[in-house]
Design a protein around this motif. Structure first.
Motif, PDB file in Angstrom:
ATOM      1  N   ALA A   1       0.870  -1.175   0.000  1.00 36.79           N
ATOM      2  CA  ALA A   1       0.000   0.000   0.000  1.00 36.79           C
ATOM      3  C   ALA A   1       0.908   1.227   0.000  1.00 36.79           C
ATOM      4  O   ALA A   1       1.775   1.364   0.870  1.00 36.79           O
ATOM      5  CB  ALA A   1      -0.913   0.002   1.216  1.00 36.79           C
ATOM      6  N   THR A   2       0.720   2.086  -0.970  1.00 35.00           N
ATOM      7  CA  THR A   2       1.581   3.250  -1.133  1.00 35.00           C
ATOM      8  C   THR A   2       0.745   4.525  -1.069  1.00 35.00           C
ATOM      9  O   THR A   2      -0.213   4.667  -1.830  1.00 35.00           O
ATOM     10  CB  THR A   2       2.306   3.195  -2.495  1.00 35.00           C
ATOM     11  N   PRO A   3       1.079   5.454  -0.152  1.00 28.49           N
ATOM     12  CA  PRO A   3       0.306   6.697  -0.089  1.00 28.49           C
ATOM     13  C   PRO A   3       0.677   7.647  -1.222  1.00 28.49           C
ATOM     14  O   PRO A   3       1.790   7.604  -1.752  1.00 28.49           O
ATOM     15  CB  PRO A   3       0.705   7.278   1.266  1.00 28.49           C
ATOM     16  N   HIS A   4      -0.278   8.479  -1.549  1.00 32.76           N
ATOM     17  CA  HIS A   4      -0.043   9.548  -2.534  1.00 32.76           C
ATOM     18  C   HIS A   4      -0.576  10.827  -1.907  1.00 32.76           C
ATOM     19  O   HIS A   4      -1.784  10.970  -1.723  1.00 32.76           O
ATOM     20  CB  HIS A   4      -0.747   9.224  -3.842  1.00 32.76           C
ATOM     21  N   VAL A   5       0.323  11.735  -1.540  1.00 37.73           N
ATOM     22  CA  VAL A   5      -0.053  12.965  -0.838  1.00 37.73           C
ATOM     23  C   VAL A   5      -0.035  14.125  -1.813  1.00 37.73           C
ATOM     24  O   VAL A   5       0.974  14.374  -2.480  1.00 37.73           O
ATOM     25  CB  VAL A   5       0.902  13.236   0.352  1.00 37.73           C
TER      26      VAL A   5
ATOM     27  N   GLY B   1       0.423  19.967   1.073  1.00 36.41           N
ATOM     28  CA  GLY B   1       0.774  19.735   2.477  1.00 36.41           C
ATOM     29  C   GLY B   1       2.191  19.224   2.651  1.00 36.41           C
ATOM     30  O   GLY B   1       2.922  18.991   1.688  1.00 36.41           O
ATOM     31  N   THR B   2       2.564  19.047   3.904  1.00 33.45           N
ATOM     32  CA  THR B   2       3.929  18.601   4.243  1.00 33.45           C
ATOM     33  C   THR B   2       3.843  17.367   5.128  1.00 33.45           C
ATOM     34  O   THR B   2       4.278  17.382   6.282  1.00 33.45           O
ATOM     35  CB  THR B   2       4.711  19.715   4.959  1.00 33.45           C
ATOM     36  N   LEU B   3       3.264  16.295   4.578  1.00 39.06           N
ATOM     37  CA  LEU B   3       3.174  15.029   5.299  1.00 39.06           C
ATOM     38  C   LEU B   3       4.268  14.104   4.800  1.00 39.06           C
ATOM     39  O   LEU B   3       4.426  13.907   3.596  1.00 39.06           O
ATOM     40  CB  LEU B   3       1.806  14.374   5.084  1.00 39.06           C
ATOM     41  N   LEU B   4       5.013  13.530   5.734  1.00 39.56           N
ATOM     42  CA  LEU B   4       6.078  12.599   5.387  1.00 39.56           C
ATOM     43  C   LEU B   4       5.710  11.220   5.910  1.00 39.56           C
ATOM     44  O   LEU B   4       5.427  11.055   7.107  1.00 39.56           O
ATOM     45  CB  LEU B   4       7.410  13.057   5.984  1.00 39.56           C
ATOM     46  N   LEU B   5       5.723  10.225   5.025  1.00 42.55           N
ATOM     47  CA  LEU B   5       5.350   8.873   5.438  1.00 42.55           C
ATOM     48  C   LEU B   5       6.343   8.327   6.457  1.00 42.55           C
ATOM     49  O   LEU B   5       7.554   8.422   6.278  1.00 42.55           O
ATOM     50  CB  LEU B   5       5.300   7.949   4.219  1.00 42.55           C
ATOM     51  N   ASP B   6       5.818   7.770   7.525  1.00 40.54           N
ATOM     52  CA  ASP B   6       6.652   7.192   8.567  1.00 40.54           C
ATOM     53  C   ASP B   6       6.555   5.665   8.581  1.00 40.54           C
ATOM     54  O   ASP B   6       7.554   4.980   8.740  1.00 40.54           O
ATOM     55  CB  ASP B   6       6.235   7.758   9.936  1.00 40.54           C
ATOM     56  N   GLN B   7       5.345   5.137   8.395  1.00 41.50           N
ATOM     57  CA  GLN B   7       5.167   3.697   8.518  1.00 41.50           C
ATOM     58  C   GLN B   7       3.874   3.260   7.832  1.00 41.50           C
ATOM     59  O   GLN B   7       2.891   3.997   7.808  1.00 41.50           O
ATOM     60  CB  GLN B   7       5.107   3.298  10.007  1.00 41.50           C
TER      61      GLN B   7
ATOM     62  N   GLY C   1       4.188  23.110   7.782  1.00 47.52           N
ATOM     63  CA  GLY C   1       3.016  23.695   7.136  1.00 47.52           C
ATOM     64  C   GLY C   1       1.720  23.104   7.661  1.00 47.52           C
ATOM     65  O   GLY C   1       1.693  22.021   8.258  1.00 47.52           O
ATOM     66  N   CYS C   2       0.625  23.805   7.428  1.00 47.64           N
ATOM     67  CA  CYS C   2      -0.690  23.343   7.860  1.00 47.64           C
ATOM     68  C   CYS C   2      -1.154  22.203   6.943  1.00 47.64           C
ATOM     69  O   CYS C   2      -1.170  22.360   5.723  1.00 47.64           O
ATOM     70  CB  CYS C   2      -1.685  24.506   7.797  1.00 47.64           C
ATOM     71  N   PRO C   3      -1.558  21.057   7.522  1.00 49.07           N
ATOM     72  CA  PRO C   3      -1.987  19.913   6.706  1.00 49.07           C
ATOM     73  C   PRO C   3      -3.391  20.054   6.119  1.00 49.07           C
ATOM     74  O   PRO C   3      -3.829  19.160   5.397  1.00 49.07           O
ATOM     75  CB  PRO C   3      -1.940  18.736   7.693  1.00 49.07           C
ATOM     76  N   HIS C   4      -4.106  21.124   6.442  1.00 48.32           N
ATOM     77  CA  HIS C   4      -5.503  21.226   6.018  1.00 48.32           C
ATOM     78  C   HIS C   4      -5.690  21.135   4.500  1.00 48.32           C
ATOM     79  O   HIS C   4      -6.720  20.672   4.027  1.00 48.32           O
ATOM     80  CB  HIS C   4      -6.115  22.535   6.538  1.00 48.32           C
ATOM     81  N   ASP C   5      -4.718  21.613   3.759  1.00 41.44           N
ATOM     82  CA  ASP C   5      -4.852  21.593   2.304  1.00 41.44           C
ATOM     83  C   ASP C   5      -4.361  20.291   1.676  1.00 41.44           C
ATOM     84  O   ASP C   5      -4.426  20.137   0.449  1.00 41.44           O
ATOM     85  CB  ASP C   5      -4.073  22.766   1.683  1.00 41.44           C
ATOM     86  N   ALA C   6      -3.879  19.362   2.467  1.00 41.54           N
ATOM     87  CA  ALA C   6      -3.341  18.112   1.928  1.00 41.54           C
ATOM     88  C   ALA C   6      -4.460  17.107   1.659  1.00 41.54           C
ATOM     89  O   ALA C   6      -5.457  17.058   2.376  1.00 41.54           O
ATOM     90  CB  ALA C   6      -2.324  17.511   2.895  1.00 41.54           C
ATOM     91  N   SER C   7      -4.285  16.336   0.618  1.00 40.24           N
ATOM     92  CA  SER C   7      -5.173  15.209   0.316  1.00 40.24           C
ATOM     93  C   SER C   7      -4.329  13.943   0.317  1.00 40.24           C
ATOM     94  O   SER C   7      -3.277  13.906  -0.318  1.00 40.24           O
ATOM     95  CB  SER C   7      -5.843  15.382  -1.052  1.00 40.24           C
ATOM     96  N   VAL C   8      -4.798  12.921   1.031  1.00 38.31           N
ATOM     97  CA  VAL C   8      -4.057  11.668   1.111  1.00 38.31           C
ATOM     98  C   VAL C   8      -4.873  10.582   0.413  1.00 38.31           C
ATOM     99  O   VAL C   8      -6.013  10.311   0.785  1.00 38.31           O
ATOM    100  CB  VAL C   8      -3.768  11.262   2.568  1.00 38.31           C
TER     101      VAL C   8
ATOM    102  N   ALA D   1     -10.068   6.742  -2.964  1.00 35.57           N
ATOM    103  CA  ALA D   1     -10.417   8.155  -2.970  1.00 35.57           C
ATOM    104  C   ALA D   1      -9.681   8.803  -1.791  1.00 35.57           C
ATOM    105  O   ALA D   1      -8.866   8.154  -1.113  1.00 35.57           O
ATOM    106  CB  ALA D   1     -11.931   8.318  -2.831  1.00 35.57           C
ATOM    107  N   GLN D   2      -9.953  10.072  -1.508  1.00 36.12           N
ATOM    108  CA  GLN D   2      -9.311  10.741  -0.376  1.00 36.12           C
ATOM    109  C   GLN D   2      -9.650   9.992   0.906  1.00 36.12           C
ATOM    110  O   GLN D   2     -10.809   9.660   1.160  1.00 36.12           O
ATOM    111  CB  GLN D   2      -9.776  12.194  -0.291  1.00 36.12           C
ATOM    112  N   LEU D   3      -8.642   9.731   1.715  1.00 34.96           N
ATOM    113  CA  LEU D   3      -8.827   8.887   2.901  1.00 34.96           C
ATOM    114  C   LEU D   3      -9.425   9.631   4.082  1.00 34.96           C
ATOM    115  O   LEU D   3     -10.027   9.014   4.954  1.00 34.96           O
ATOM    116  CB  LEU D   3      -7.482   8.269   3.306  1.00 34.96           C
ATOM    117  N   ALA D   4      -9.240  10.931   4.168  1.00 34.15           N
ATOM    118  CA  ALA D   4      -9.780  11.687   5.309  1.00 34.15           C
ATOM    119  C   ALA D   4      -9.852  13.158   4.938  1.00 34.15           C
ATOM    120  O   ALA D   4      -9.071  13.649   4.112  1.00 34.15           O
ATOM    121  CB  ALA D   4      -8.905  11.509   6.548  1.00 34.15           C
TER     122      ALA D   4
END
Length: 199
Positions: free
Chosen positions: A108-112, A115-121, A157-164, A182-185
């Motif tokens: 399973a691979t995220p696509h962000v 935003g400034t989200l960095l995959l950890d696990q 940065g604020c994550p509000h504009d990010a789509s995961v 689709a968008q997860l959250a």
């Protein structure tokens, strides 16, 4: 007088012979041109289109990836969304095999987006929120479900504009199959210290 007649007759005979020779030469030239044109058409056929270079076959155990619409159901698990509102964020979703044959969830691979989200696990498990799990492939029987949890580190940065979104890779009968979520959250509904507070 007979000499003149003979001379005239001889002159007429010589002119007639010249005409015959000219007609024969002209006919010969026409035949030569026609034959030459026909032979040229046969000697120079239209060039055949160049064939593309041969493509090496793929190994028997690897086939091109294809999509599997309708074969899996992806459901965001809102109750599994957790955050400390500053450093970490975890999203989870369930993957259900709707097909009749077993599937192996390989990755399973995220696509962000933004935003400034960095995959950890990434964890793949069967329990609630994939609390117990790892990133190893998991076999899904028909109607079987696995839970995937993705944990992120939050940037400045604020994550509000990010789509995961997420892309799942499956294997079935030697084929690699893909399914996209689709968008997860809706991250704009979650409070983060990086985001300005309204009012």
């Amino acid at each position: 007088m007979p000499d003149e007649i003979d001379q005239l007759a001889g002159g007429a005979g010589r002119w007639s012979t010249r005409r015959r020779w000219a007609a024969a030469v002209l006919a010969l030239l026409l035949v030569t041109v026609v034959v030459g044109v026909r032979l040229a058409g046969h000697r120079h056929p239209a060039a055949a289109p160049a064939l593309p270079p041969p493509v090496a076959p793929l190994p028997s155990d690897i086939r091109p990836p294809t999509s599997v619409p309708g074969s899996v159901f992806i459901e965001h698990l809102a109750g599994c969304t957790t955050t400390d509102h500053r450093h970490r964020l975890t999203l989870a979703f369930a993957v259900t095999n709707l097909g009749r044959r077993p599937l192996q969830l390989v990755a399973a691979t995220p696509h962000v987006l933004g935003g400034t989200l960095l995959l950890d696990q990434v964890r793949i498990g069967a329990g609630p929120c994939a609390a117990v799990g790892d990133d190893r492939p998991r076999r899904l029987q028909s109607a079987g479900t696995a839970v995937v949890a993705m944990s992120f580190r939050l940037g400045l940065g604020c994550p509000h504009d990010a789509s995961v979104l997420a892309r799942m890779t499956f294997r079935r009968s030697g084929l690699l199959l893909h399914a996209d979520s689709a968008q997860l959250a809706d991250l704009s509904a979650i409070s983060f210290q990086q985001c300005p507070r309204p009012g």
